[in-house]
Design an enzyme around this catalytic site. Sequence first.
Site, short mmCIF file in Angstrom:
data_model
loop_
_atom_site.label_atom_id
_atom_site.label_comp_id
_atom_site.label_asym_id
_atom_site.label_seq_id
_atom_site.Cartn_x
_atom_site.Cartn_y
_atom_site.Cartn_z
N PRO A 128 30.24 -26.85 26.03
CA PRO A 128 31.71 -27.02 26.63
C PRO A 128 31.75 -27.36 28.27
O PRO A 128 31.01 -25.88 28.51
CB PRO A 128 32.43 -25.69 26.18
CG PRO A 128 31.50 -25.44 25.08
CD PRO A 128 30.23 -25.26 25.28
N GLU A 129 31.99 -28.26 28.83
CA GLU A 129 32.86 -28.07 29.92
C GLU A 129 33.54 -28.32 30.33
O GLU A 129 34.67 -28.63 29.35
CB GLU A 129 30.75 -29.24 30.75
CG GLU A 129 29.75 -29.00 30.45
CD GLU A 129 28.90 -30.00 31.03
OE1 GLU A 129 29.33 -30.45 32.71
OE2 GLU A 129 28.19 -29.72 30.82
N LYS A 171 36.48 -23.49 33.06
CA LYS A 171 35.77 -23.78 31.95
C LYS A 171 36.12 -22.62 30.55
O LYS A 171 35.90 -22.11 30.04
CB LYS A 171 34.35 -23.80 31.18
CG LYS A 171 33.72 -24.88 32.46
CD LYS A 171 32.13 -24.53 32.19
CE LYS A 171 31.29 -25.25 33.13
NZ LYS A 171 29.68 -24.84 33.11
N HIS A 196 31.60 -17.39 9.26
CA HIS A 196 31.46 -16.45 10.03
C HIS A 196 32.25 -16.16 11.74
O HIS A 196 32.54 -17.54 11.24
CB HIS A 196 29.79 -16.38 10.92
CG HIS A 196 29.59 -15.35 12.81
ND1 HIS A 196 28.97 -14.96 11.98
CD2 HIS A 196 30.66 -15.97 13.71
CE1 HIS A 196 28.57 -13.73 13.63
NE2 HIS A 196 29.84 -14.78 14.13
N ARG A 209 25.86 -17.46 18.10
CA ARG A 209 24.86 -16.60 19.16
C ARG A 209 25.49 -15.71 19.95
O ARG A 209 24.45 -14.44 20.78
CB ARG A 209 24.46 -17.62 20.22
CG ARG A 209 23.48 -18.56 19.37
CD ARG A 209 22.57 -19.33 20.14
NE ARG A 209 22.86 -20.74 20.19
CZ ARG A 209 22.19 -21.37 21.11
NH1 ARG A 209 21.40 -21.19 21.81
NH2 ARG A 209 23.08 -22.78 21.31
N ARG A 223 17.37 -24.81 35.20
CA ARG A 223 17.96 -25.79 34.01
C ARG A 223 17.38 -27.72 34.46
O ARG A 223 16.74 -27.78 35.56
CB ARG A 223 19.64 -25.97 34.56
CG ARG A 223 20.67 -24.97 34.80
CD ARG A 223 20.44 -23.95 32.54
NE ARG A 223 20.93 -25.03 31.97
CZ ARG A 223 22.82 -25.19 32.10
NH1 ARG A 223 23.40 -24.52 32.87
NH2 ARG A 223 23.84 -25.69 31.42
#
Length: 286
Positions: free
Chosen positions: A19-20, A76, A108, A126, A276
């Site tokens: 998500p940005e 964000k 979950h 995660r 990155r």
Amino acid sequence: MSTGCACCLGSRASFAPMPELPEVEAVARSLRPLVRGQRIARCCVLHPIAVRPQRPATLRRAVEGQRIEDVERRGKYLLLRLPHGCVVVHFRLDGQLVWFDSDTISGHVDVAFELERGTLAFVDRRHIGRVQWLARPEENSGIVALGVDAFSQEFTCQHFQAVLAKARRPLKLLLMDQTRIAGLGNIYSSEALWHARLRPQRRANRLPPAEARRLHKAIVNVLRRALECCLRPAPDFRDPNWWFAGLEKILRAYDREGKACWRCGDRIRRFVQGGRSSYYCPGCQQ
Ligand SMILES: [Zn+2]
């Protein structure tokens, strides 16, 4: 990283953007009509790691009985505005929100907010994302440090040029720095640079005004185009497997290593920049 329990393991198939700004904005706009005005009857923290460093009891006591006044986005971050303070949600890699029409949840779930007409759940297998209550959003060190939001009216070409002038770093690293411009991540910074025909390695403070204007326009356009894509179809919080789909169709550089450039036909290259992956076309990005 702790995984907590067996149900925490799992990852999304195919292309799943982190998500940005456009993704979080789409979540905020779609979630607002669903939860605004509803009272939080109960808050259950099923995986305490999701609220760390806050204690589950602190979050529970702070939010129970309060009504959600609004849903906002800062960079964000997603904010649930309450009469006293706010709930700050940071999705990080692949945290998401899921809606259940009753107080019966399945699958979950890390944190569940039981509202009057259903349950809003934060899910992050995660366990990298976070949910916390804060008296003021600025108590979050990430939020207080945010630069000008790339969707705000303050993000003018003039402001952008002032940000560039103060940075000796490569363009791509500057664009991803949330303390300078809030909202851009790895995907849309690569895309904006492709549209502006600029290499990610270029030094920010050496950009001539004409190229700076081109990059500013590219950033705004790339984010708007991505938001349109994120809203069609709009997030489906009722589907636990929901995630943004179809964004790969608008990508011109990101995740396209070795593929032909849409503009000049040269092969897109990938290299590591600031830990990155950066993508660019050697044929048409100067
Ligand atoms: Zn090219």
